[in-house]
Structure formats: C-alpha cells, structure tokens
Scaffold this active site. Sequence first.
Site, short mmCIF file in Angstrom:
data_model
loop_
_atom_site.label_atom_id
_atom_site.label_comp_id
_atom_site.label_asym_id
_atom_site.label_seq_id
_atom_site.Cartn_x
_atom_site.Cartn_y
_atom_site.Cartn_z
N LYS A 47 0.81 -1.34 -0.06
CA LYS A 47 -0.04 0.01 0.00
C LYS A 47 0.76 1.30 0.12
CE LYS A 47 -4.40 0.92 0.16
NZ LYS A 47 -5.51 0.10 -0.35
P1 NAD Z 1 -12.96 7.41 -2.81
O1 NAD Z 1 -12.14 8.62 -2.80
O2 NAD Z 1 -13.50 7.20 -4.29
O3 NAD Z 1 -14.29 7.76 -2.16
C1 NAD Z 1 -14.22 7.98 -0.90
C2 NAD Z 1 -15.54 8.51 0.01
O4 NAD Z 1 -15.39 8.62 1.19
C3 NAD Z 1 -15.91 9.77 -0.40
O5 NAD Z 1 -17.34 9.83 -0.99
C4 NAD Z 1 -15.78 10.69 0.68
O6 NAD Z 1 -16.53 11.74 0.70
C5 NAD Z 1 -16.02 9.66 1.86
N1 NAD Z 1 -15.55 10.10 2.90
C6 NAD Z 1 -14.20 10.40 3.34
N2 NAD Z 1 -13.93 10.70 4.50
C7 NAD Z 1 -15.35 10.49 5.06
C8 NAD Z 1 -15.66 10.80 6.51
N3 NAD Z 1 -14.96 11.28 7.32
N4 NAD Z 1 -17.03 10.31 6.78
C9 NAD Z 1 -17.79 9.92 5.50
N5 NAD Z 1 -17.44 9.79 4.38
C10 NAD Z 1 -15.99 10.03 4.14
O7 NAD Z 1 -12.31 6.14 -2.29
P2 NAD Z 1 -12.71 4.71 -2.75
O8 NAD Z 1 -11.91 4.26 -3.72
O9 NAD Z 1 -14.10 4.45 -3.06
O10 NAD Z 1 -12.32 3.94 -1.30
C11 NAD Z 1 -13.10 3.75 -0.32
C12 NAD Z 1 -12.69 2.63 0.74
O11 NAD Z 1 -12.69 1.59 -0.02
C13 NAD Z 1 -11.48 2.91 1.25
O12 NAD Z 1 -11.53 2.42 2.40
C14 NAD Z 1 -10.57 2.00 0.27
O13 NAD Z 1 -9.29 1.50 1.06
C15 NAD Z 1 -11.37 0.88 0.04
N6 NAD Z 1 -11.32 0.12 -1.08
C16 NAD Z 1 -11.06 0.79 -2.57
C17 NAD Z 1 -10.91 0.02 -3.46
C18 NAD Z 1 -11.00 0.37 -5.03
O14 NAD Z 1 -11.18 -0.13 -5.86
N7 NAD Z 1 -11.05 1.90 -4.95
C19 NAD Z 1 -10.55 -1.52 -3.58
C20 NAD Z 1 -10.53 -1.79 -2.08
C21 NAD Z 1 -11.07 -1.25 -1.13
#
Ligand code: NAD
Length: 490
Positions: free
Chosen positions: A176
């Site tokens: 990561k």
């Molecule tokens: P992203 O940046 O596209 O979206 C993040 C979202 O979380 C946004 O809507 C943001 O407004 C919201 N957010 C941030 N801080 C917040 C808070 N304090 N309270 C409420 N909402 C909040 O990110 P993503 O890629 O969708 O990732 C989201 C989660 O999923 C993370 O934990 C990431 O590690 C995990 N994840 C992502 C992927 C991927 O393919 N993108 C894969 C596996 C896991």
Amino acid sequence: MRNNDQKKGLDLKPLPTSKEWKLLYYQHGRPGLDEGKKLKGLCSYCDLQSICGLPKPETGVWRCEYYKSKVSRKSNLHENVLKLVEKAQSVNNFDRDIAKIMAETMNELVVHFPVKMDDDHVKVFTGYRVQHNNALGPFKGGLRFHPMVDIDEVRALATMMTWKTAIVNIPFGGAKGGIQIDPADYSPKELERIARRFTFALGNNIGPEYDIPAPDVNTNPKIMAWIQDTYMSTIAPDERNRCLHVVTGKPIDSGGSVGREKATGQGVVFCIEKWAQDNGFNLKGATYSVQGYGNVGSWAARLMKMNGSKMIAVEDVTGSIKNNQGIDPDDLALYVKEHGGVVDYPKAKAISHEAFFSTKVDIFIPAALENAINKDAAELLNVKLVAEGANGPTDEDGDEILQRKKIDVIPDILCNSGGVIVSYFEWLKNKRSEFWELDEIDTKLKKIIISAYDRVRDAAEKYKVDWRTAAQIVALYRLEMVYKERGIFP
Ligand code: NAD
C-alpha cells in the site's frame, strides 16, 4: 452552539478562538473539478452542524480546518490488524515462526520529494510505499492521497492486502502507499506534478513484475495514467511497452480493463447477493445505507438498485442525507459528480452523523475510511448485515458490539476484494496483450469472490468463529502452506 454539538455526543476539538476560518474548496477528492477554483464561503460541515450558523455557499462544498480536525480521529490501525492475526492464530494454532514473519512488513519506503507549485515556490511532500509480503506474487496495493496518510495506516493497509490476495487465491502479495496531502488544496496541474514526482521518487521500488499500485481513496484512473507514463518514461525505450501493467485501474485506452471501475462495488454486491441467498433473504424491496459515495460506495449503491433494493441514507465527507421513500443511486452519483458531495442533494433531507448511523435499514455498506464503525456508531446501527466496502471500517470495540448485537459482517478483506481481482485480470491481459469483454470479467470475478466467500463461511462454521476471524484463518492458512513448502532461505 458548540455546547449543543457536545451534548449530541459529537467528538469535537475546541473551536479555534480566531474567527478567521481557513476555507477550502473540497473537490470530493476528484482532481479536475472546477480546475482548482478556490471559492469564498463557509464550511458546509459547520453549517450542517450549526456551528458557524452562517449562510451556505451557493455552489460547491466547503470545509474548514476545524472540520478537518473533526475527521482526523484515528486509532492505531496496524495494531488492530495484528490483533486479528493473533486471534486467528489462537484459534487455528498457526506456526509461530510464520506468524512472526506475517507480523512484520518486508519493506517500508518513506520518500520526501520536492514539487514546484503553480506560483513557482517549491514544496516538499512525504510519500509512503509499504510492501508487506510477496510470497504469493508481486506486491499489489492501492495509493491513497489523504491528509491522514501515515506510516501506521499504510503498514496496516499493506498487511491487509496480503490477506486479501491470499483469501481470493490470486498470485499477488500485499502493499500500500500514499501521500499525505488533501488533493483539494492543489490545482490539477500541481496534483499531476506531485503524482509524477512521487513515482520518480519510488523509482524501481515499483514495477510491473515487482510492485503494482492501483487507485484508492482520492486517486483515480487519471492519476494511474500519470504514474504509468512517468514510470515508462524513466526506463529504456525498448522496454516501455512491456511495462503497461506497472499500475492497474488505468483508463481503458491506456491498457485499463473494462469493469475495473465498478469492480470493488460489484464484488461487494456479489457478496451481499450470496449472503441473501444463503440466508433466504429477499433483496427486492430490502433497504440499505451507504457511507462514502466515491468509487466503491457509489458503485455498490448503483448495483444494489439492480436487485430492487432501496437506498435510504447516505453519508460522505460533506454530510449525511436521508429519504425514507428512497434515494436514487444513479441520480445521486450524477449530483455528486457535479457538486462534489451528497450534502444539499435536493431529493433528500440533511441529517446528523448520529441520525445516519441510527437509520434502520437491512444492509449497511461502509465505503469510506477506516474506524468509522466505532463503539458509538456500532451501538447506533440497526441493521442485519454490514458489508464492508472500505478497508478497516470497523474498529475493535465496534466489532465486539456488532457481534453482541448479532449483526452479520462480511469482512473487508473478502467483501472489497473485487477491485484487486479485476486488477489481476487487467495485469494479466496487459502481459498477454489481450482484451477481455465485460461479461467475461464479471463471470470470472463472481466465480473467484464467491468461492472465497464459501471458504470463509466454511471456516467460520468449522472453527465456530466470527467471519472476520474466519477470513483471517483462510488467508493465514494459504500463506502458511506456501512458507512450509518453500522453507526459509538459506
Ligand atoms: P473515494 O475517494 O472514491 O471515495 C471515498 C468516499 O469516502 C468519498 O465519498 C468521501 O466523501 C467519503 N469520506 C471520506 N471521509 C469521510 C468521512 N470522514 N465520513 C464520511 N465519508 C467520508 O475512495 P474509494 O476508492 O471509494 O475507497 C473507499 C474505501 O474503499 C477505502 O477504505 C478504500 O481503501 C477501500 N477500497 C477501495 C478500492 C478501490 O478499488 N477503489 C478497493 C478496495 C477497497
């Protein structure tokens, strides 16, 4: 007004004495929106919580330094991840020596690199890449751009990537990385220079057969394309086209895969469908709420709609909204793209963070940041299932409460593995210069994630443990086998 918030149980730091709020335009972490335009106005969060009590900006979503301090609460994520390993070990009596290896990361890289800002001054940034383990294949894991990125968080997330790839049986290890920035503070041009300079600083510590980054919080296909281009520009010309797969989650024209953008959300929904099937639960007419409306949350929400389920409440960094008649996930996704966040969505009413967690729904999908389901949030939850789209969304106290309340949990390392599975397809097709159709990708994704689901469910039944511990057991078992077969060099 602050006292009211404290009465409501909000964990707020003291208000700054100065009335001079530093206001920032928050771009939903999506570089490119409004070309970094800095608006003047008031913090949406403070407005929502009646702290400032001043009028809302006409457009856009704002947040102030005070708000940032509110979201910066965090517990020791790496320690929590290691506790899970200990728990799994105590159940299945894993080899102590192999557990010692698993408790440590292999390589930790911290880079400080200078970048020229638009006004010509130079700023030095800090970036991280932690490689936890590559026994099963090249290191693999996302890159996050967020003010709270630090070595503890990156260590924890890298370690979880090792478990995730092990559970779903794909030939990758765990890594990561990230940069400690709020992308909203920088123009798109500055962000591009930051991403490129970070890639340059990482040098040969990443590579298509060695360590392959992907998007995570606040990073996207465009940023992956910049990383790919920078990496390819720094190697010998005759090698360049053999390195398309240095990152996954790229735009399709740059070698990305169809279906990668929705893959994590799709995997979440495949798991929910399987859970519904196993439990005789009808998803048609079922209700759900989503925290985080970015890549994972918005895709999971939109795919749930296809099952005839109804989204009742949503929360993102800008605030929380609710509509008992249902919120259309596609319409909300368009709104968020345009306005940067869910707050002020006209077809739902704004609610507090506590009201969001108290909303009675069948399924809750946390898809934002870690430790969202803490003790307080877990006590408020009134759901049958938590399907963890985010990494580490439930802290130790929250987990105990979910178990006590007999709320089913599909744990993160299983539930959100769809992203890394389709990243694997992207990586493979780049290596073979192939193109895979969406139906082929979805079929393969479903097969892989559902067989991992079955393995976790079987382990939970066999060892009579909760699903999080079961998932950990499945992952550790696979890694233990590999270490035992190969031995420890020399
Ligand atoms: P992203 O940046 O596209 O979206 C993040 C979202 O979380 C946004 O809507 C943001 O407004 C919201 N957010 C941030 N801080 C917040 C808070 N304090 N309270 C409420 N909402 C909040 O990110 P993503 O890629 O969708 O990732 C989201 C989660 O999923 C993370 O934990 C990431 O590690 C995990 N994840 C992502 C992927 C991927 O393919 N993108 C894969 C596996 C896991």
